[in-house]
Scaffold this active site. Structure first.
Site, mmCIF file in Angstrom:
data_model
loop_
_atom_site.group_PDB
_atom_site.id
_atom_site.type_symbol
_atom_site.label_atom_id
_atom_site.label_comp_id
_atom_site.label_asym_id
_atom_site.label_seq_id
_atom_site.Cartn_x
_atom_site.Cartn_y
_atom_site.Cartn_z
ATOM 1 N N GLY A 29 0.863 -0.963 0.022
ATOM 2 C CA GLY A 29 0.194 -0.076 -0.138
ATOM 3 C C GLY A 29 0.792 1.140 -0.066
ATOM 4 N N ASN A 30 0.149 2.299 -0.382
ATOM 5 C CA ASN A 30 1.039 3.711 -0.277
ATOM 6 C C ASN A 30 -0.199 4.762 -0.244
ATOM 7 O OD1 ASN A 30 0.485 3.549 -3.358
ATOM 8 N ND2 ASN A 30 1.814 1.978 -3.021
ATOM 9 N N SER A 75 7.233 2.755 -4.266
ATOM 10 C CA SER A 75 7.388 2.187 -5.682
ATOM 11 C C SER A 75 6.220 2.860 -6.713
ATOM 12 C CB SER A 75 7.466 0.859 -5.626
ATOM 13 O OG SER A 75 6.387 0.284 -5.115
ATOM 14 N N GLU A 76 5.379 3.412 -5.965
ATOM 15 C CA GLU A 76 4.070 4.071 -6.913
ATOM 16 C C GLU A 76 4.128 5.313 -6.901
ATOM 17 O OE1 GLU A 76 2.901 1.848 -8.941
ATOM 18 O OE2 GLU A 76 2.530 -0.074 -7.698
ATOM 19 N N HIS A 95 -3.686 4.236 -1.744
ATOM 20 C CA HIS A 95 -3.639 2.634 -2.526
ATOM 21 C C HIS A 95 -3.608 1.531 -1.631
ATOM 22 C CE1 HIS A 95 -2.764 -0.506 -4.827
ATOM 23 N NE2 HIS A 95 -1.692 -0.701 -4.534
ATOM 24 N N HIS A 97 -4.846 -2.853 -0.579
ATOM 25 C CA HIS A 97 -5.415 -4.164 -1.025
ATOM 26 C C HIS A 97 -6.432 -4.616 -0.256
ATOM 27 C CE1 HIS A 97 -0.960 -4.843 -2.416
ATOM 28 N NE2 HIS A 97 -1.562 -3.571 -3.466
ATOM 29 N N HIS A 158 -5.079 -6.732 -8.378
ATOM 30 C CA HIS A 158 -4.075 -5.984 -7.883
ATOM 31 C C HIS A 158 -4.734 -5.466 -6.695
ATOM 32 C CE1 HIS A 158 -0.852 -2.342 -7.571
ATOM 33 N NE2 HIS A 158 -1.121 -3.081 -6.224
HETATM 34 ZN ZN LIG Z 1 -0.546 -2.414 -4.500
#
Ligand SMILES: [Zn+2]
Length: 228
Positions: A29-30, A75-76, A95, A97, A158
């Site tokens: 997550g981010n 990473s996003e 973001h 899941h 995802h």
């Molecule tokens: Zn993700």
């Protein structure tokens, strides 16, 4: 605009809420928030979102250059920055899941039925965004087709993504998304997903202005087959 310290505290708190509700596993997550026109505060990669400390957080400029922070940025990061560029009204992005929303994303089923009043008002329909490899430009390329028309997205195979005008607003949309996904999943098991009729939906949408919600959000018809 809030000061940086209080934004950091708020972001850490939202990360904890996201982790505590089981919306992310491990370091997944981010989350990010705009600090001002030229910079964003974003979560680091490789750190659990439930256990972040102020010194873990990263500040990037709008070209993705590191302005502050010792850890590696999410990473996003590129996806977050591209969304801010496309949507000047968006000040925060979440973001995660969350299992039910992610299950719909894995099954390729958009949440495009108008079922629950809160979700209709806040989100409207929620499309499935075509799969893009995480951390590559491919992911934003898929999101870019939908970003102007929706505030919540299922990312195929995802997870989920929500955007809002503040950290709390983006996070609350993630809660609403997961809640409606969970309820719709159970209703499917019971054998019937009852939909609101057109009049009921338009009455709900007329409440948006009062609540300061963008008029057309989540209303563009989704051309994806919603399997029964
Ligand atoms: Zn993700």
């Amino acid at each position: 605009m809030k000061n940086l310290d209080s934004l950091k505290k708020e972001l850490i708190n939202i990360g904890k809420r996201m982790y505590d509700r089981g919306y992310v596993a491990s370091n997944d997550g981010n989350i990010s928030v705009r600090i001002d026109k030229n910079s964003v505060l974003i979560t680091p990669s490789g750190v659990s979102k439930g256990f972040m400390q102020a010194q873990d957080l990263i500040i990037l400029d709008m070209n993705g250059n590191l302005l502050e922070g010792k850890k590696k940025p999410s990473s996003e990061s590129n996806m977050h920055i591209q969304i801010y560029k496309a949507r000047p009204d968006v000040n925060s992005i979440c973001h995660a899941h969350p299992p039910y929303a992610t299950a719909f994303a894995v099954a390729g089923i958009p949440l495009d039925k108008m079922v629950l009043p809160e979700a209709v008002i806040v989100l409207g329909a929620i499309p499935v965004v075509e799969y893009g490899t995480p951390s590559t430009k491919e992911l934003y390329r898929s999101i870019s087709k939908y970003i102007l028309d929706y505030d919540a997205f299922l990312l195929a195979n995802h997870g989920a993504l929500t955007v809002g005008d503040s950290l709390l607003n983006a996070y609350h949309k993630m809660e609403t998304l997961e809640h409606t996904a969970q309820i719709q999943f159970i209703a499917r098991q019971l054998g019937n997903v009852g939909e609101l009729n057109k009049k009921q939906v338009s009455q709900l949408l007329s409440l948006r202005e009062k609540l300061g919600i963008r008029k057309n959000i989540g209303l563009k018809p989704i051309k994806q087959k919603s399997k029964k």
